[in-house]
Design an enzyme around this catalytic site. Structure first.
Site, PDB file in Angstrom:
ATOM      1  N   CYS A   1       0.836  -1.203   0.000  1.00 17.52           N
ATOM      2  CA  CYS A   1       0.000   0.000   0.000  1.00 17.52           C
ATOM      3  C   CYS A   1       0.867   1.248   0.000  1.00 17.52           C
ATOM      4  CB  CYS A   1      -0.916  -0.014   1.218  1.00 17.52           C
ATOM      5  SG  CYS A   1      -2.112   1.341   1.263  1.00 17.52           S
ATOM      6  N   CYS A   2       1.910   1.262   0.831  1.00 16.82           N
ATOM      7  CA  CYS A   2       2.823   2.409   0.865  1.00 16.82           C
ATOM      8  C   CYS A   2       3.501   2.617  -0.488  1.00 16.82           C
ATOM      9  CB  CYS A   2       3.883   2.208   1.940  1.00 16.82           C
ATOM     10  SG  CYS A   2       3.289   2.366   3.637  1.00 16.82           S
TER      11      CYS A   2
ATOM     12  N   CYS B   1      -0.939   8.618   6.986  1.00 15.85           N
ATOM     13  CA  CYS B   1      -2.316   8.368   6.562  1.00 15.85           C
ATOM     14  C   CYS B   1      -3.192   8.130   7.795  1.00 15.85           C
ATOM     15  CB  CYS B   1      -2.371   7.159   5.639  1.00 15.85           C
ATOM     16  SG  CYS B   1      -1.587   7.420   4.030  1.00 15.85           S
TER      17      CYS B   1
ATOM     18  N   CYS C   1      -3.506   4.703   9.456  1.00 16.31           N
ATOM     19  CA  CYS C   1      -2.230   4.137   9.893  1.00 16.31           C
ATOM     20  C   CYS C   1      -1.564   4.959  10.984  1.00 16.31           C
ATOM     21  CB  CYS C   1      -1.286   4.014   8.695  1.00 16.31           C
ATOM     22  SG  CYS C   1      -1.914   2.950   7.379  1.00 16.31           S
TER      23      CYS C   1
ATOM     24  N   CYS D   1       7.801   3.525   5.843  1.00 11.40           N
ATOM     25  CA  CYS D   1       7.022   3.325   4.625  1.00 11.40           C
ATOM     26  C   CYS D   1       7.918   3.038   3.426  1.00 11.40           C
ATOM     27  CB  CYS D   1       6.147   4.543   4.339  1.00 11.40           C
ATOM     28  SG  CYS D   1       7.090   6.048   4.032  1.00 11.40           S
TER      29      CYS D   1
END
Length: 218
Positions: free
Chosen positions: A87-88, A170, A173, A198
């Site tokens: 995702c990162c 985010c 997170c 990340c």
């Protein structure tokens, strides 16, 4: 080029760059992951208005986000470290690489005492992978020093800092930290790895392997 996430250190650097007369020589860039806190967007607008700068957004590619969500679900990043790093990569790393294309230098708000993974941060380092110099003017600052500077200069800050959100990423997170917790404990708190990152500034093993200390110039 200066990449800002509108955290304390980045706001300090925005103030220094803009008030120091360098605003027309430095490009301001941010990575809009699509999952930021509302307070970040409000601070973004406030910062542009206060300093008269335009902060260009780099967003993830729509097709990459669609594929990511299809593969792992909207919050699938919590299922494993690998899923979170995927995702990162989509929301941060690919947009960062696009943002830095053609840049001669990369200014960041990194501090060496933010975490163990960042302990080797120095003022100037060569990012050999991207072919540019990475500059971290606040590398030897403490958070207290940055906060004192921000208050003295009336630098606009994210109100989430007052609620314990020390390191802000985010929204899904990031959580507030408890007294005595490390500065970045609120990032990806469900993972056990102490060197959580990340990937913007470190390699896969959590170390600053992408860069090496730049040779001093006379």
């Amino acid at each position: 080029m200066f990449t800002t996430s509108f955290g304390l250190e980045d706001q300090v650097l925005t103030h220094v760059i803009a008030r120091g007369g360098f605003g027309d020589r430095v490009s301001f860039v941010t990575l809009d992951t699509g999952r930021l806190f509302p307070e970040v967007y409000d601070l973004w607008a406030q910062t542009e208005e206060r300093y008269g700068v335009s902060i260009r957004a780099h967003l993830p590619r729509a097709e990459d986000v669609e594929r990511l969500v299809q593969d792992q679900g909207i919050n699938g990043f919590r299922t494993s470290p690998e899923a979170r790093k995927a995702c990162c990569a989509v929301r941060k790393l690919v947009p960062l690489d696009q943002a830095l294309k053609g840049a001669a230098g990369w200014i960041t708000g990194l501090r060496a005492d933010q975490s163990q993974a960042r302990a080797d941060t120095s003022c100037m380092q060569e990012d050999a992978e991207r072919g540019l110099v990475k500059i971290s003017p606040l590398y030897d600052w403490s958070r207290e020093r940055a906060l004192d500077f921000a208050h003295l200069q009336d630098v606009p800050l994210n109100p989430l800092h007052e609620r314990g959100f020390v390191s802000i990423g985010c929204a899904p997170c990031t959580r507030a930290i408890a007294p005595g917790e490390p500065e970045r404990a609120g990032r990806w708190w469900w993972e056990q790895d102490a060197a959580k990152e990340c990937g913007l500034h470190v390699g896969g093993d959590g170390r600053l392997v992408r860069v090496r200390a730049a040779e001093a110039t006379p």
